[in-house]
Design an enzyme around this catalytic site. Sequence first.
Site, PDB file in Angstrom:
ATOM      1  N   HIS A 182      -5.843   2.465  -4.414  1.00  0.00           N
ATOM      2  CA  HIS A 182      -4.642   1.079  -2.734  1.00  0.00           C
ATOM      3  C   HIS A 182      -4.647   0.113  -3.572  1.00  0.00           C
ATOM      4  O   HIS A 182      -5.154  -0.654  -4.595  1.00  0.00           O
ATOM      5  CB  HIS A 182      -5.434   2.023  -1.888  1.00  0.00           C
ATOM      6  CG  HIS A 182      -6.985   0.575  -1.600  1.00  0.00           C
ATOM      7  ND1 HIS A 182      -6.535  -0.252  -0.509  1.00  0.00           N
ATOM      8  CD2 HIS A 182      -7.540  -0.475  -2.834  1.00  0.00           C
ATOM      9  CE1 HIS A 182      -8.061  -1.101  -0.413  1.00  0.00           C
ATOM     10  NE2 HIS A 182      -8.844  -0.985  -1.523  1.00  0.00           N
TER      11      HIS A 182
ATOM     12  N   CYS B 150       1.118  -1.113   0.187  1.00  0.00           N
ATOM     13  CA  CYS B 150      -0.247   0.014   0.229  1.00  0.00           C
ATOM     14  C   CYS B 150       0.803   1.029   0.251  1.00  0.00           C
ATOM     15  O   CYS B 150       0.574   1.894  -0.780  1.00  0.00           O
ATOM     16  CB  CYS B 150      -1.263   0.270   1.440  1.00  0.00           C
ATOM     17  SG  CYS B 150      -0.222  -0.016   3.273  1.00  0.00           S
TER      18      CYS B 150
ATOM     19  N   HIS C  97      -2.879   1.303   7.176  1.00  0.00           N
ATOM     20  CA  HIS C  97      -3.002   0.957   5.682  1.00  0.00           C
ATOM     21  C   HIS C  97      -3.271   3.053   4.716  1.00  0.00           C
ATOM     22  O   HIS C  97      -3.723   3.733   5.547  1.00  0.00           O
ATOM     23  CB  HIS C  97      -3.873   0.351   5.212  1.00  0.00           C
ATOM     24  CG  HIS C  97      -4.634   0.302   4.204  1.00  0.00           C
ATOM     25  ND1 HIS C  97      -3.969  -0.694   3.265  1.00  0.00           N
ATOM     26  CD2 HIS C  97      -5.665   1.046   2.527  1.00  0.00           C
ATOM     27  CE1 HIS C  97      -4.423  -1.008   2.228  1.00  0.00           C
ATOM     28  NE2 HIS C  97      -5.627  -0.435   1.648  1.00  0.00           N
TER      29      HIS C  97
END
Length: 358
Positions: free
Chosen positions: A333, A273, A321
């Site tokens: 993402h 990520c 994240h």
Amino acid sequence: MAAHRRSAHRKPKQRPLTGSAARTAATLALAGAATAGSVTGAGAAPAEPAPTATQVRAKVDRLYHDAEVATEKYNGAKEEAATATRAVDALADEAARRTARLNTARHALGSLATAQYRSGTLDPAVQLALSSDPDAYLQRASYLDRAGDRQNGLLRGIRRQVSQITRVKARADQETERLAARHAELREHRTAIRTKLADARRLLDTLTADERAAYERSADPRHGGGPSHADRSAGRAPVAAPNSRAAQAIAFAHGAIGKPYVWGATGPDAFDCSGLTQAAWKAAGVSLPRTTYTQINAGARIARSQLAPGDLVFFYSGISHVGLYIGGGQMIHAPRPGAPVRIAPVDEMPFAGATRVA
């Protein structure tokens, strides 16, 4: 005699128990039977029921999240290890340069000492008295004085170089210890990541093919997964980026859609990520740090209501994240292993904050 022996081996007659003695014996017998029954039952306890598909999916989600937390820690330790490696290399180069200068000074001092030895050791007053040309002698004496000054200067330089080399080597030892600690962290986080991903795969293998397919679909909003409200903005028109750099970052992220998630990867063929957001902004000429918990401090914090395309959006309480906001409540993402880079609603995960890079 024989009759006597037979009577000696006869067992005495047991008198029947009566009253309270009989009741006590009955109670003990029942207790013994109950104990025996409980021991037998303990060995044949029923096994716990197998987890349902819903429980398996929840456990897999937790394992993937834990693996991502460990991945960001791994990324941070890797970046620190790279910094420590550069520091060790720079100190080694500095020590080599200073050692070369020290050797040069030592060589010059040795040459000067040799020249003085060859010039003789007569007292300067005697040399002046015996000289046929006092003026020439005095000129040579001034050269000797200057040579002495040079010798003292060389000695001071040598002492200074030795002291500096000692300090450089001490710093190098500290950086080497720091590097060893970072490598130990890397091994620890790598093991944690691999263990959690292996556990997730084993759990997924307990599902039927249909259940596993349903789990994969549930993580992809394009197939109707996620909360029922998550796609409420999917039909909106694209939102224009506020500047050219944000537009470049978004264009890069769009080009990465479909590429696999691989922990520790920063492209060009796979990403995690924070690796995706770092690579996207690098394409726009902006250098971001490597981890989620450092990227959140790489720009100005903004409220969710102020989001604009190109902003970084962060999730979970531990900032584990990150995605790239593209407008309309959507982001690009890299979700997790098995889920490639994709567009997803911002509200499919617990929102933790946002940062505007440029």
